[in-house]
Scaffold this motif. Structure first.
Motif, mmCIF file in Angstrom:
data_model
loop_
_atom_site.group_PDB
_atom_site.id
_atom_site.type_symbol
_atom_site.label_atom_id
_atom_site.label_comp_id
_atom_site.label_asym_id
_atom_site.label_seq_id
_atom_site.Cartn_x
_atom_site.Cartn_y
_atom_site.Cartn_z
ATOM 1 N N GLY A 1 0.821 -1.206 0.000
ATOM 2 C CA GLY A 1 0.000 0.000 0.000
ATOM 3 C C GLY A 1 0.855 1.257 0.000
ATOM 4 O O GLY A 1 0.537 2.240 -0.680
ATOM 5 N N TYR A 2 1.950 1.249 0.773
ATOM 6 C CA TYR A 2 2.879 2.386 0.751
ATOM 7 C C TYR A 2 3.452 2.582 -0.659
ATOM 8 O O TYR A 2 3.609 3.715 -1.131
ATOM 9 C CB TYR A 2 4.032 2.164 1.727
ATOM 10 N N VAL A 3 3.782 1.462 -1.311
ATOM 11 C CA VAL A 3 4.333 1.532 -2.667
ATOM 12 C C VAL A 3 3.319 2.154 -3.620
ATOM 13 O O VAL A 3 3.640 3.038 -4.422
ATOM 14 C CB VAL A 3 4.746 0.134 -3.154
ATOM 15 N N SER A 4 2.058 1.692 -3.538
ATOM 16 C CA SER A 4 1.015 2.250 -4.404
ATOM 17 C C SER A 4 0.799 3.728 -4.115
ATOM 18 O O SER A 4 0.545 4.523 -5.024
ATOM 19 C CB SER A 4 -0.291 1.473 -4.212
ATOM 20 N N VAL B 1 -4.280 12.903 -3.292
ATOM 21 C CA VAL B 1 -4.340 12.950 -1.833
ATOM 22 C C VAL B 1 -5.190 11.801 -1.298
ATOM 23 O O VAL B 1 -4.817 11.124 -0.323
ATOM 24 C CB VAL B 1 -4.906 14.303 -1.358
ATOM 25 N N VAL B 2 -6.334 11.564 -1.927
ATOM 26 C CA VAL B 2 -7.226 10.479 -1.486
ATOM 27 C C VAL B 2 -6.513 9.135 -1.561
ATOM 28 O O VAL B 2 -6.555 8.321 -0.625
ATOM 29 C CB VAL B 2 -8.508 10.467 -2.338
ATOM 30 N N ILE B 3 -5.829 8.883 -2.683
ATOM 31 C CA ILE B 3 -5.140 7.601 -2.863
ATOM 32 C C ILE B 3 -4.007 7.447 -1.852
ATOM 33 O O ILE B 3 -3.846 6.392 -1.225
ATOM 34 C CB ILE B 3 -4.607 7.484 -4.305
ATOM 35 N N ALA B 4 -3.213 8.506 -1.690
ATOM 36 C CA ALA B 4 -2.080 8.422 -0.769
ATOM 37 C C ALA B 4 -2.543 8.157 0.659
ATOM 38 O O ALA B 4 -1.991 7.297 1.357
ATOM 39 C CB ALA B 4 -1.266 9.712 -0.828
ATOM 40 N N LEU B 5 -3.560 8.881 1.101
ATOM 41 C CA LEU B 5 -4.043 8.697 2.473
ATOM 42 C C LEU B 5 -4.673 7.329 2.672
ATOM 43 O O LEU B 5 -4.427 6.653 3.681
ATOM 44 C CB LEU B 5 -5.053 9.801 2.813
ATOM 45 N N SER B 6 -5.482 6.898 1.727
ATOM 46 C CA SER B 6 -6.174 5.620 1.903
ATOM 47 C C SER B 6 -5.205 4.453 1.872
ATOM 48 O O SER B 6 -5.333 3.511 2.664
ATOM 49 C CB SER B 6 -7.247 5.451 0.826
ATOM 50 N N GLN B 7 -4.215 4.495 0.976
ATOM 51 C CA GLN B 7 -3.292 3.367 0.891
ATOM 52 C C GLN B 7 -2.287 3.375 2.036
ATOM 53 O O GLN B 7 -1.729 2.330 2.369
ATOM 54 C CB GLN B 7 -2.586 3.381 -0.464
ATOM 55 N N THR C 1 -5.188 0.530 4.062
ATOM 56 C CA THR C 1 -4.886 -0.807 3.557
ATOM 57 C C THR C 1 -4.464 -1.761 4.663
ATOM 58 O O THR C 1 -5.006 -2.867 4.787
ATOM 59 C CB THR C 1 -3.777 -0.732 2.487
ATOM 60 N N GLY C 2 -3.483 -1.357 5.473
ATOM 61 C CA GLY C 2 -2.986 -2.252 6.519
ATOM 62 C C GLY C 2 -4.067 -2.720 7.477
ATOM 63 O O GLY C 2 -4.267 -3.929 7.663
ATOM 64 N N ALA D 1 -19.029 14.523 -8.768
ATOM 65 C CA ALA D 1 -17.717 14.001 -9.169
ATOM 66 C C ALA D 1 -16.765 13.950 -7.990
ATOM 67 O O ALA D 1 -16.008 12.972 -7.828
ATOM 68 C CB ALA D 1 -17.134 14.855 -10.292
ATOM 69 N N PHE D 2 -16.779 14.975 -7.151
ATOM 70 C CA PHE D 2 -15.892 14.974 -5.983
ATOM 71 C C PHE D 2 -16.401 14.018 -4.899
ATOM 72 O O PHE D 2 -15.606 13.361 -4.230
ATOM 73 C CB PHE D 2 -15.742 16.391 -5.440
ATOM 74 N N ALA D 3 -17.713 13.920 -4.734
ATOM 75 C CA ALA D 3 -18.262 13.026 -3.712
ATOM 76 C C ALA D 3 -17.948 11.563 -4.021
ATOM 77 O O ALA D 3 -17.678 10.763 -3.108
ATOM 78 C CB ALA D 3 -19.778 13.231 -3.607
ATOM 79 N N ILE D 4 -17.962 11.207 -5.291
ATOM 80 C CA ILE D 4 -17.726 9.818 -5.684
ATOM 81 C C ILE D 4 -16.289 9.397 -5.401
ATOM 82 O O ILE D 4 -15.966 8.195 -5.386
ATOM 83 C CB ILE D 4 -18.092 9.612 -7.171
ATOM 84 N N MET D 5 -15.402 10.360 -5.146
ATOM 85 C CA MET D 5 -14.012 10.008 -4.834
ATOM 86 C C MET D 5 -13.893 9.148 -3.578
ATOM 87 O O MET D 5 -12.849 8.536 -3.340
ATOM 88 C CB MET D 5 -13.160 11.271 -4.689
ATOM 89 N N ILE D 6 -14.951 9.099 -2.764
ATOM 90 C CA ILE D 6 -14.947 8.182 -1.620
ATOM 91 C C ILE D 6 -14.741 6.749 -2.101
ATOM 92 O O ILE D 6 -14.030 5.954 -1.472
ATOM 93 C CB ILE D 6 -16.270 8.300 -0.833
ATOM 94 N N ALA D 7 -15.355 6.417 -3.238
ATOM 95 C CA ALA D 7 -15.176 5.075 -3.804
ATOM 96 C C ALA D 7 -13.731 4.837 -4.210
ATOM 97 O O ALA D 7 -13.202 3.726 -4.062
ATOM 98 C CB ALA D 7 -16.103 4.882 -5.006
ATOM 99 N N ILE D 8 -13.063 5.890 -4.720
ATOM 100 C CA ILE D 8 -11.653 5.748 -5.099
ATOM 101 C C ILE D 8 -10.805 5.433 -3.872
ATOM 102 O O ILE D 8 -9.858 4.645 -3.932
ATOM 103 C CB ILE D 8 -11.161 7.034 -5.796
ATOM 104 N N ALA D 9 -11.156 6.047 -2.731
ATOM 105 C CA ALA D 9 -10.411 5.767 -1.500
ATOM 106 C C ALA D 9 -10.493 4.295 -1.141
ATOM 107 O O ALA D 9 -9.484 3.664 -0.810
ATOM 108 C CB ALA D 9 -10.955 6.632 -0.357
ATOM 109 N N VAL D 10 -11.685 3.701 -1.224
ATOM 110 C CA VAL D 10 -11.853 2.298 -0.842
ATOM 111 C C VAL D 10 -11.263 1.367 -1.892
ATOM 112 O O VAL D 10 -10.709 0.311 -1.557
ATOM 113 C CB VAL D 10 -13.343 1.989 -0.591
ATOM 114 N N GLN D 11 -11.346 1.747 -3.168
ATOM 115 C CA GLN D 11 -10.796 0.877 -4.208
ATOM 116 C C GLN D 11 -9.273 0.770 -4.109
ATOM 117 O O GLN D 11 -8.667 -0.122 -4.712
ATOM 118 C CB GLN D 11 -11.196 1.368 -5.602
#
Length: 410
Positions: A138-141, A262-268, A272-273, A308-318
């Motif tokens: 997850g850190y790598v991603s 930012v969403v991807i970095a924070l979520s992963q 993830t862990g 469009a911005f609200a749906i980014m929650i799904a990107i965080a979980v994906q």
């Protein structure tokens, strides 16, 4: 985290970050560079850039298994250092290239040396206990995601100094990380865990045979390929989609990409862990795929910018999907074949990168052009949802890691 694991991890994260930021740095200036050097108009430059992108994906497809297998034979350190040194020289070549063939050659070399993703992830598997690999992947991603978003932004600023400036910057970054690895990165693969290099296993057909030799391995590779293809809907179509659907400005597109990063970095980094510890790798990937499919469908029919911005929650979980799948693949390998397995994973992701323009970008073009049967900018997201659904069905049919034979039956 023990110091013996910190040094390799910091170097690997820097390597992945530099790979992704180096790629992004040059994207804002590449069209104008092609126009200037080749005397092309914008449409011709875009078409040539698309061919270059396909060539990079093909080169990575063939190069990743070779680098992964070489790292199983000679160790992770020399292969990674050669790849970083090669990237530094390659970006310097691109900085001074004055013909289209030289630029094309430089981009091919970028794809070949960019296959360092395989030995980098193998080094993580060498130094990380199996139950902690999903968190570390997850850190790598996250490093890749941040670099992917930061690269174009920095490249655009540097491009104001001239089309060549981002290439010099990318070369300098790769050279600095080469020096860092040369002085501080220890070898992670013990001598007694190495194996002979075999060309039969270091080519795509051999990699497929190797993957099929382990119960559950080939299915996991197919899931990763389907997922990679589906997830490319964002980098391949996002800028065009938001212009066609919402009429966004360049500044708004940049803000959205920054938000995604930012969403991807924070979520992963944070999600993830704990999720893998709580649910296990397969179930964590399942949750991520369900969220991704939901997000794809939502974007297909979104009608406003706030949606469009609200749906980014799904990107965080994906963001759970890829590191969980990489950890599943890693569990199915022995210490001697981690590089080979990560090479297979990189190769499968390369297949996704090759297929994505054909099944995503082409679909979007079909439904946004003047002759479109209906105007439907979100069509590519529906295709991505179908690919994600196929990945989800196959994932749930895979045996768990404790039910499969570890390592290759060779």
């Amino acid at each position: 985290m023990p110091m013996s694991r910190r040094k390799p991890l910091f170097f690997i994260l820097a390597t992945i970050f530099i790979d992704s930021i180096g790629f992004g740095l040059i994207m804002p200036v590449l069209p104008r560079l092609l126009m200037k050097v080749g005397g092309l108009d914008l449409a011709q430059a875009i078409e040539l850039g698309a061919w270059m992108g396909l060539a990079i994906a093909v080169t990575t497809f063939f190069g990743a298994p070779i680098l992964g297998n070489l790292s199983d034979r000679f160790g992770r350190r020399p292969v990674l250092l050669i790849a970083l040194g090669g990237l530094a020289i390659d970006y310097l070549l691109l900085a001074i290239a004055n013909t289209i063939p030289l630029i094309f050659l430089g981009r091919l070399l970028s794809g070949a040396f960019g296959g360092s993703y395989a030995p980098a992830q193998a080094a993580i598997a060498d130094t990380t206990p199996p139950d902690q690999r999903a968190r570390t992947f997850g850190y790598v991603s996250a490093a890749f995601g941040v670099g992917f978003v930061a690269g174009p932004a920095i490249g655009g600023l540097l491009g104001e100094l001239g089309e060549r400036a981002p290439f010099y910057a990318a070369s300098a970054l790769a050279a600095l990380n080469f020096l860092y690895g040369l002085t501080l990165f220890p070898e992670t693969l013990a001598q007694d865990k190495r194996r002979a290099f075999d060309w039969r296993r270091a080519n795509p057909l051999g990699a497929v045979a190797a993957a099929r030799a382990v119960s559950g391995m080939w299915g996991a590779v197919v899931v990763l390929t389907l997922w990679q293809t589906a997830s490319m809907v964002y980098p391949m179509t996002w800028s065009f989609y938001v212009i066609a659907n919402f009429g966004w400005s360049n500044a708004m597109i940049g803000a959205s990409l920054a938000a995604v990063g930012v969403v991807i970095a924070l979520s992963q980094t944070l999600l993830t862990g704990p999720a893998v510890q709580r649910f296990g790798e397969r179930d964590a990937a399942t949750i991520g795929l369900i969220a991704a499919i939901t997000g794809f469908i939502a974007y297909a029919f979104a009608q406003s910018s706030w949606q469009a911005f609200a749906i980014m929650i799904a990107i965080a979980v994906q963001s759970l999907v890829q590191p969980s799948l990489m950890a599943m693949l890693s569990r199915r390998a022995t210490p001697e074949t981690q590089g080979e397995v990560q090479g297979i994973a990189s190769m499968s992701m390369g297949v996704g990168n090759i297929v994505a323009p054909l099944v995503l970008t082409r679909v979007m073009a079909e439904f946004t052009g003047a002759d479109a049967p209906i105007h439907f900018p979100g069509a590519a997201f529906l295709v991505a949802a179908l690919l994600g659904l196929a990945a989800l069905v196959l994932l749930r049919r895979l045996p768990r890691a404790d039910q499969v034979q570890q390592g290759f039956d060779r």
